[in-house]
Design a protein around this motif. Structure first.
Motif, mmCIF file in Angstrom:
data_model
loop_
_atom_site.group_PDB
_atom_site.id
_atom_site.type_symbol
_atom_site.label_atom_id
_atom_site.label_comp_id
_atom_site.label_asym_id
_atom_site.label_seq_id
_atom_site.Cartn_x
_atom_site.Cartn_y
_atom_site.Cartn_z
ATOM 1 N N PRO A 1 -6.473 2.362 -5.428
ATOM 2 C CA PRO A 1 -6.380 0.969 -5.888
ATOM 3 C C PRO A 1 -7.734 0.388 -6.280
ATOM 4 O O PRO A 1 -8.748 0.648 -5.627
ATOM 5 N N GLN B 1 -10.124 -3.128 -7.097
ATOM 6 C CA GLN B 1 -10.234 -4.458 -6.492
ATOM 7 C C GLN B 1 -9.238 -5.422 -7.135
ATOM 8 O O GLN B 1 -8.679 -6.290 -6.459
ATOM 9 N N ASP C 1 -6.289 -4.575 -8.237
ATOM 10 C CA ASP C 1 -4.998 -4.254 -7.623
ATOM 11 C C ASP C 1 -4.835 -4.960 -6.286
ATOM 12 O O ASP C 1 -3.787 -5.536 -5.985
ATOM 13 N N ILE C 2 -5.877 -4.904 -5.485
ATOM 14 C CA ILE C 2 -5.817 -5.486 -4.139
ATOM 15 C C ILE C 2 -5.711 -7.006 -4.211
ATOM 16 O O ILE C 2 -4.899 -7.624 -3.510
ATOM 17 N N LYS C 3 -6.513 -7.629 -5.068
ATOM 18 C CA LYS C 3 -6.471 -9.096 -5.200
ATOM 19 C C LYS C 3 -5.113 -9.559 -5.713
ATOM 20 O O LYS C 3 -4.560 -10.562 -5.254
ATOM 21 N N THR D 1 -2.265 -8.021 -5.328
ATOM 22 C CA THR D 1 -1.289 -7.831 -4.248
ATOM 23 C C THR D 1 -1.384 -8.951 -3.232
ATOM 24 O O THR D 1 -0.367 -9.482 -2.761
ATOM 25 N N GLU D 2 -2.598 -9.335 -2.874
ATOM 26 C CA GLU D 2 -2.785 -10.423 -1.916
ATOM 27 C C GLU D 2 -2.192 -11.721 -2.455
ATOM 28 O O GLU D 2 -1.554 -12.487 -1.717
ATOM 29 N N HIS E 1 3.135 -2.514 -2.060
ATOM 30 C CA HIS E 1 2.715 -2.295 -3.434
ATOM 31 C C HIS E 1 2.313 -0.833 -3.514
ATOM 32 O O HIS E 1 1.367 -0.400 -2.856
ATOM 33 N N LEU F 1 -0.080 0.489 -0.368
ATOM 34 C CA LEU F 1 -1.007 -0.459 0.232
ATOM 35 C C LEU F 1 -0.547 -0.865 1.633
ATOM 36 O O LEU F 1 -1.371 -1.228 2.476
ATOM 37 N N GLU G 1 -1.714 1.962 3.887
ATOM 38 C CA GLU G 1 -3.171 1.967 3.995
ATOM 39 C C GLU G 1 -3.721 0.679 4.590
ATOM 40 O O GLU G 1 -4.947 0.520 4.711
ATOM 41 N N PHE H 1 -4.006 -2.299 3.420
ATOM 42 C CA PHE H 1 -4.879 -3.075 2.549
ATOM 43 C C PHE H 1 -4.569 -4.573 2.624
ATOM 44 O O PHE H 1 -5.444 -5.390 2.426
ATOM 45 N N PHE H 2 -3.317 -4.924 2.854
ATOM 46 C CA PHE H 2 -2.984 -6.336 2.761
ATOM 47 C C PHE H 2 -2.053 -6.810 3.873
ATOM 48 O O PHE H 2 -1.559 -7.923 3.816
#
Length: 222
Positions: free
Chosen positions: A177, A179, A181-183, A185-186, A202, A213, A216, A218-219
């Motif tokens: 992922p 950054q 992707d992560i933002k 998703t959040e 996600h 995610l 892992e 991540f969120f």
């Protein structure tokens, strides 16, 4: 404005639930006759029967006894009644039950591994984790200006989804992922929390593997 058009105009402006039975029927009848306008025909039709329930079994002969209802209109009404009955009897289509991110990812890898663009897919689930809708939200680079939460949750509300799962591919083949992707998703998860719709995961797929995610962490904030 012609009287025949009023019910249609009202449906467009205020929605079908605000219309009376007479107005809804007038839309289905479309036109009146030489001696009566469509609203009068609709009124005659409704007054001929004691209750809407009687329309389920009303025959063509019974309908043509009503002033302004000829053979063609009677046939169209029977067809509309039967079609409405079939809609009422239908059940929501389900596309299988989600048991794990791995299960979803394997299906998506086979489907998306050769895509040259990113595709954002959303799976909409009911409370039993059955997929009731699947939509490709957009094609292109994943960023917040293109993949807006509005479209994702508009569909969720339309189909009364309780949960959803996001998934998209990386054409490079590497599912790591970014950054962005992560933002993204959040942001979707926060919107889901406000609307009472759980964002379960996600999943990012490459040409051979995937990253969840959720798996892992991540969120997750449970």
């Amino acid at each position: 404005m012609p009287e025949d058009c009023l019910p249609r105009e009202r449906l467009e402006s205020v929605g079908e639930k605000a219309l009376s039975n007479q107005e809804l029927l007038a839309i289905l009848l479309r036109t009146g006759s030489k001696s009566v306008n469509v609203m009068e025909v609709a009124s005659n039709f409704l007054n001929h029967f004691n209750h809407l329930h009687e329309l389920k079994t009303a025959t063509l002969t019974e309908m043509t006894e009503i002033k302004g209802i000829g053979r063609i209109k009677a046939i169209e009404m029977r067809a509309a009644i039967e079609f409405g009955y079939r809609i009422q009897q239908s059940t929501q289509i389900k596309y299988g039950k989600v048991s794990s991110s791995y299960q979803i990812a394997q299906n998506l890898i086979n489907e998306m591994k050769d895509f040259q663009q990113e595709h954002l897919v959303c799976l909409y689930l009911n409370t039993k984790n059955e997929v009731i809708r699947r939509e490709t939200i957009f094609k292109g680079s994943l960023n917040q200006s293109v993949a807006h939460p509005r479209e994702i949750f508009r569909i969720a509300v339309k189909y009364s989804a309780a949960r959803l799962i996001l998934a998209h591919n990386h054409p490079s083949g590497n599912p790591t992922p970014s950054q962005s992707d992560i933002k993204f998703t959040e942001r979707i998860k926060q919107c889901g929390e406000m609307m009472g719709i759980d964002v379960l995961d996600h999943i990012i797929v490459g040409d051979r593997g995937y990253i969840s995610l959720r798996e892992e962490n991540f969120f997750l904030s449970e």
